[in-house]
Design an enzyme around this catalytic site. Structure first.
Site: not given
Ligand code: MG
Length: 510
Positions: A274-275, A278, A304
């Site tokens: 997830h990170e 980003h 997101e």
């Molecule tokens: Mg996030």
């Protein structure tokens, strides 16, 4: 589509002003990163003084009368001579204006009152959560709502005070748009969840809950991030209580964190993917925009969409694990007994209503967000009071997810957002899921053999697409415009619904 600034003298001046402010905020970010990741405990007081002082300097720098007149001059010039300015020129004026207005529309006394209240509220929320007693936080939340209403009045709005707050995180999005997207999504999700729960298929996730030593998890997380083309020469991966990504005013320093639970391998794996999603966005912004107000992701929703795309649309697929599972096994073979890959992928996709948002599966996650949105909006519009929150919360969990929290800690006190005054933030998580599904629809057409590529470890083909269509533009295009450019239509919730329906019908044999 142009990513370049023109040679216009005033635009060049604005770029310089923009960079000064962005650099100051980069230093602030570094202090905050250090506080979360490296700082010794005893430094807390000195650090909060350093942060307060630097925030004040950055704030004064931003609201200088020079910046004000430069912006007004350029706005008039752009209106009179639009063709002489590039997309990047106009966007820099727009984004700088947003930051400038945000900083100048609130009276100094209000900002002081708000920040003092927020530190108090954070404290009482921590205490309330620890004791699992909402009444400790209730009065402070009441005041937070009051401040949020006043803030909305200062910023101005057309329809709902909620719009003014939402605009801070997802520029241009309104509460009524969110409602019109969330209501059908809610009905759809409750229906899908019912079908999944009625299915004879039970997914076993015990494989995720063996004992995975955290130093092994860190090593695997690093290999994963690198494999996804995260640039470690322009970043680093550390451990923190809550995973996050920060960029320090340049695409050349974008750092990520993840967290570890010895008995839940999915926490660090999904957190890292997830990170990394980003961070790939931040590292991929065009160098021409670097260190200006355009040199970063355009909104939380679009941000997101990138993290969710990698986490869910890539990181939970059998194709992804066809390549990564043998590597995973290699990392842990001396310490954990691991079975077949098939069980692992199924375990990652198990659907089960639970109380905690950050641990929710792909289907129920959006219900957690919808509940928070409905409560925030009702609080702000005055149809419920702060003291009603636990009851409203629990009855919505019962109605939408079929479960009732047994205490406030696993209920309405679990998230930090309200204690920090962050009303309007939650919807961006689901908006990100919706954008991701919509973009993925286009990607599958542009890269027909995407699944095959991913199963042989080639995720670079997807990254190149995202770089070209989304990342390079930084904050040049508004979220709505970017969505149209990428997918040819406005945000459309159908894509996420179709994706979820197809995926989980197969998994649960519906
Ligand atoms: Mg996030």
């Amino acid at each position: 589509m142009s990513k370049t600034f023109s040679q216009n003298k005033k635009i060049q001046d604005l770029i310089e002003k923009s960079k000064i402010n962005v650099y100051l905020n980069g230093v602030l970010g570094l202090l905050e990163w250090d506080q979360e990741v490296m700082m010794p405990n005893k430094a807390t007081i000195a650090r909060s003084k350093q942060i307060a002082l630097l925030s004040e300097i950055a704030h004064k720098d931003l609201i200088s009368s020079e910046n004000g007149s430069l912006l007004s001059y350029l706005e008039q010039d752009i209106q009179a001579n639009e063709n002489e300015f590039t997309d990047a020129d106009k966007a820099l004026v727009r984004e700088f204006r947003r930051h400038y207005d945000r900083a100048t529309k609130l009276p100094v006394e209000f900002v002081k009152e708000e920040s003092e209240h927020n530190s108090r509220a954070l404290e009482s929320w921590r205490k309330a959560r620890e004791k699992s007693d909402f009444s400790i936080f209730s009065d402070d939340l009441k005041k937070t709502i009051d401040l949020a209403r006043r803030k909305a009045e200062y910023f101005g709005y057309e329809e709902s005070p909620y719009d003014a707050l939402l605009d801070l995180f997802e520029p241009g999005l309104t509460a009524s748009q969110v409602s019109s997207i969330f209501n059908p999504l809610k009905d759809f999700t409750i229906d899908l969840l019912g079908k999944i729960q009625g299915s004879d298929v039970e997914l076993d996730d015990s494989i995720l809950h063996r004992n995975f030593p955290t130093n092994f998890q860190m090593a695997f997380s690093k290999e994963l991030a690198e494999g996804l083309n995260y640039d470690f020469d322009a970043g680093r991966l550390d451990k923190s209580t809550h995973p996050f990504t920060t960029e320090f005013s340049t695409i050349n320093d974008v750092r990520i964190t993840t967290r570890f639970n010895e008995f839940e391998i999915n926490t660090s794996i999904m957190g890292t993917i997830h990170e990394t999603g980003h961070a790939l966005y931040e590292q991929g912004v065009s160098p021409e925009l670097d260190s200006t107000h355009l040199g970063t992701g355009v909104s939380l929703g679009i941000h997101e969409s990138q993290s969710r795309m990698w986490e869910n649309f890539v990181g939970r697929t059998p194709e992804f694990w066809a390549y990564w599972y043998p590597r995973f096994v290699t990392h842990f073979e001396d310490v954990v007994n691991l079975s077949e890959e098939e069980f692992f992928v199924k375990a990652l996709n198990r659907v089960k209503p639970s109380f905690i948002r950050v641990e929710a599966d792909e289907v129920t996650y959006n219900l957690h967000i919808i509940i928070r949105f409905e409560i925030e909006k009702a609080l702000l519009e005055g149809s419920i009071e702060a003291s009603d929150v636990p009851n409203v919360w629990n009855s919505k969990y019962d109605e939408y997810l079929g479960i009732t929290p047994t205490n406030d800690s696993e209920g309405c006190l679990q998230d930090i957002h309200w204690s920090m005054g962050g009303l309007g933030y939650f919807p961006t998580y689901t908006i990100g899921n919706l954008y991701a599904a919509q973009f993925m629809q286009v990607i599958k057409k542009d890269i027909p053999d995407l699944n095959l590529q991913i199963s042989s470890g080639n995720t670079k083909i997807l990254l190149d697409w995202l770089r070209k269509k989304i990342h390079v533009y930084g904050a040049i295009y508004t979220p709505a415009k970017l969505c149209e450019m990428v997918s040819g239509e406005p945000l459309n919730p159908e894509y996420l619904q179709t994706y979820l329906k197809t995926k989980f019908a197969a998994l649960y044999q519906l």
